[in-house]
Motif scaffolding. Sequence first.
Motif, PDB file in Angstrom:
ATOM      1  N   SER A   4       0.836  -1.206   0.000  1.00  0.00           N
ATOM      2  CA  SER A   4       0.000   0.000   0.000  1.00  0.00           C
ATOM      3  C   SER A   4       0.867   1.250   0.000  1.00  0.00           C
ATOM      4  N   VAL A 159      -2.643   0.505  -4.254  1.00  0.00           N
ATOM      5  CA  VAL A 159      -2.066  -0.742  -3.756  1.00  0.00           C
ATOM      6  C   VAL A 159      -1.496  -1.522  -4.933  1.00  0.00           C
ATOM      7  N   SER A 247      -6.424  -2.603   3.454  1.00  0.00           N
ATOM      8  CA  SER A 247      -5.894  -2.151   2.161  1.00  0.00           C
ATOM      9  C   SER A 247      -5.095  -3.259   1.474  1.00  0.00           C
TER      10      SER A 247
END
Lengths: 818, 347
Positions: A4, A159, A247
């Motif tokens: 991320s 990401v 994430s």
Amino acid sequence: MKISTHWLRRYIDLDRTPEEVEEALTLIGFEVEGVETTGLPDLNHVVVGEVLSSEPHPNADRLSVCQVSVGDGGEARTIVCGAKNYKVGDRVPVALPGAVLPGGFKIKASKLRGVQSEGMMCSAGELGLEDVADGLFILEDRPELGTPINDVFPGGDVVYDVEVTPNRPDCLSHVGIARELAAYFGLALSYPDITHSLTPEEDDSRERLLESVKVEAEEDCPLYTAHMVSGVKIGPSPEWLQAALMSVGLRPINNVVDITNFVLLELGQPLHAFDAAKIGGKKLVIRHAREGEKIVTLDDKERSLSQNMLVIADAKKPLVVAGVMGSVDAEVDETTTDLVLESAYFRANSIRRTSKRLTLSSDSSYRFERGVDPRGVKYAAHRALDLILELAGGRIEVEPIQAGEEPVLEQSIELDFEFVRRRAGFDIPDKTISEILESLELQVTRRDTRDQQVRWDIGIPSFRTDLESPIDLVEEVVRIHGTDKIPEAPVRCAGLDADDDFQVVFNRKAAEYLAGQHFFETFNYSLRSGEELERWFSRAASDSLKLSNPLSADHSHLRWSLIPGLLDVLRLNQHRKTGGVRFFERGRTFREVSGEVLEVTSVAFVILNTDQIRSWKTREAADFYTAKNLILNLASMAGVDFSVADLQPVPMANSAWQEGHSAKVGDLAGGAEARMGLLNMPLLRTYEIDGTVIAGLLEILPQKLEEAPARPVFRPFSAYPAAERDLALLVPRSEMAETVRRKLVAAGEKATGGRFALEKVSLFDLYEGQGIPEDRKSLAFSLIFRSADRTLNEEEVNTAFQAIQDDLAGESEYRIRK
Amino acid sequence: MEDKLQSILEGAQQGAKDVATRAELEAFKARLVGPKGELTQVVKGMGAVPKEDKPRVGRALNEVKKTIEALFQELLEGIEEKESAARLGPPLDPSLPSPDGVRGSLHPLAQVREEICSIFRKVGFSVVEGPEVETEYYCFDALNTPSDHPARDLQDTYYLPENARFGNISKKEDERYLLRTHTSSVQIRHMLKTPPPVRVVSPGRCFRRDTADATHSANFHQIEGLYVDEDVSVKDLKALLDYFIRSLLGKDARTRFRPHFFPYTEPSFEVDFSSSHLRKLGSEWIEIAGCGIVHPSVFDAVGYDREKYSGFAFGMGIERIAMILHGVDDIRYFYQNDFRFLQQFAR
């Protein structure tokens, strides 16, 4: 592995666009397999503005000219706008000159139909969000004027799904990837700080949560540390932690478990948190499992362990499959108040073995089996404790227990920078080389040797066990320097006295010859079924061609012949009515010869004779002699001369070849062998082919094809005329023509007595039937006599010809046919 | 005399109308110029012609002779023409299809393999082959692949039974036989019998234990190259692959080296290309090969001096390249051998 951008920013000041980051990751060896964008991307110069007024554009019906305040000292900006969905007083995102919107759209002050526009009011789509409605993105919450839009909508993230090659376990973490990006972009890397004091104030006051840690399997677990925290409060993690985990695709569980996962993904060190109350006997034993010992892992499956699997057990039972997965028995849950936190260094091969045997892989085992950094064991524990104290409270009351020692993996490599340049093939200054190495946290020390040479000692940190020798450092330099900086150069190409393997030459010639004979080349699989092998040989298949781990029954045996594959091709094409009837293949096959298997170079062809292919004009169908001619020509390309060997009927009954209509020549043990003729009709029916198939198969040992046949040497031939005589013989029907021909050759040699030559004997007619006894056939030969040094006279030729006839008529069953 | 000649000539001209075949022509000739022929008799009678008439009669005789010879020639031509017309039959229809088979062709994979080999031959490489059944040593150990490397797993590599015996494939020690997973093993065998410098490409069939789908096949083909000499560098490797990719994909093709990991090379790279030449693909980067500088341990295994020599190796999948070059979207077409597929590559 998912990385991320928000998370990376904890360690480096990454001010690059997602495209630049993606390219950088790719170019330094972390292939980006996917990029996922959530929320708003980073948008500089996009702020909250308010529409103060809106007038129609003087030169364009569809546009309006607005006065917009963005709060920067009150002065309104003129912005030309095409949208209709707003009203005066609405707050909207405004992209000011200098902003770059997703898709690389740069905002500049410019004239639109004669009116200067100083920016753009944006729709949601223009900001990279999903468009909720047509027109401008009306900010109903009326955020403060001038607020950067990213502050209004925090949480946007990019990401990257990166591939980390198995030699780089140090990059199975955000800090690892951040270190690489820092080196490439020339950024500073900051490690997370430890903010709480982790030293207990006094260490004897209370009952200890854990009394002992005992490592019984030191070989597989060189270092084990257990930290104790009491009085924690289990609860949900704060939003930032949950967001970070989500994430990268992890589900938040509770603050303590989330912290261990967070640290694993941050530093690459797997951790395990035990509920101290569930550790029986207050002791942990790191031992090998007992055969058949059971454990229910966190995925709710009961697993049966075996002897070489490492477990973390309490006094009674295993609580964790070490480095792989914990059990439900010592899980941290909402009732937990006291923790034991494990941070350890397990041997990679032990974890790999266990994970494979259990077919159980986890984020933890994935890292251990590739190798974690032993120096990181303590730091990761401290980082997790710091976060626990921060987010779950609790106290550290006793010193941690450590069993074993950190293995020392640091080493030093002596490097000659000249070697780097030589292997790279281009100039990279000393300064650049040492900067690159240092940026990767390698220690670079210059050393002048006694003979005035400069050497560099490169200290390799414990997390880079992939760096073992100078060539490994060359890769680091080339990689971080940038492969795009490898200069263009001409191809190095000095002459070399080597030819293609003769095998290759033969293969090429054979294929081109067959293609020229109207055949189409095919490629078939090398693996066939055992059932077919049995059918082919009409007996149980021997195991010598069988794979020990076939994937399916259709592909369980090495092919013993190219013919079965070609029959598949004929069937497919016949069933699909494609019109293809002549195919060939060349490739390796595997023949069992007296107890061992030989890998042979094969060429085979098939010709389907069928009434289904119709033509307005019929050519004579291919027959045995078509195949014979092709085979002998192919053999001669390989330097194999079958003309001296006898063609014999294929001996085996029930073989793949039709008895009486096929032949075999040569012998694989002698280097080459061929079969040709009509394929066995009953066998053909099992392939569901309608018609007959003429085929040829030439097999040669690769060893026989190592040397090219010798260059032909010219032999002078006679300039004098030939004398030709014809001779018809009545011979038994079963007599092979070649036998008769050879007898003629022998008789000719005797008859000419070396004075001249019977140069050639060739058969030109075969007759059976009317006028000839039933058990006889008539063979007619042409005999050519010639002398090397003179013109032959009638008389001597006649004398020799008569002698030949007398010879044959005298000593055999042959009769001269007048 | 002259009257006689005149009547012979008229008789011949009359008789010629009945001559239709070669036999009739021969008989006709005999009637006139044979040993007892009419004209022969006249020639024989020339002796009796008075001396003063001889030149005149002689001229007349020659005249008639020539006319009759011309008549023979004319008759012969007429007969020949009739004969060949009979042999030829009526005029043919050139639009009828030839009953002979269509021209054959090499398989597209063979064509691509040959094209690749040719590109490397031009810069001094020769083509070598090796066995498809290999041993663990030549396929893995000699290539610096540790014994616990996942590629060696039973899940990924086909093995032959422990007791399998291959009469013409040598083992190093007592290792197992397997189906080679790459043609790098050919390079090992080649280096073991050839001292440096070395420049070879080795095409061949390889096996990985994959379930077949549009991009995976039970067996596939690779071509690998090896260059060993003094001071061979990354720059030389890039130069060669730049040359190769431009030769194969057009002058506008660009290459990109991505650092990667292979046990037998260090540094290692994956090679991408992009070419506006290929429709659809546009400016995307497409992976085409793996390569790197030969790992010194590989030299140790084959007895090359790791201080003196360096080298590079590269490898690529032939199916993959054929798919890119010809726009084939499913690898299984190559092994199905539908005539309609094969015919498209007959050129």
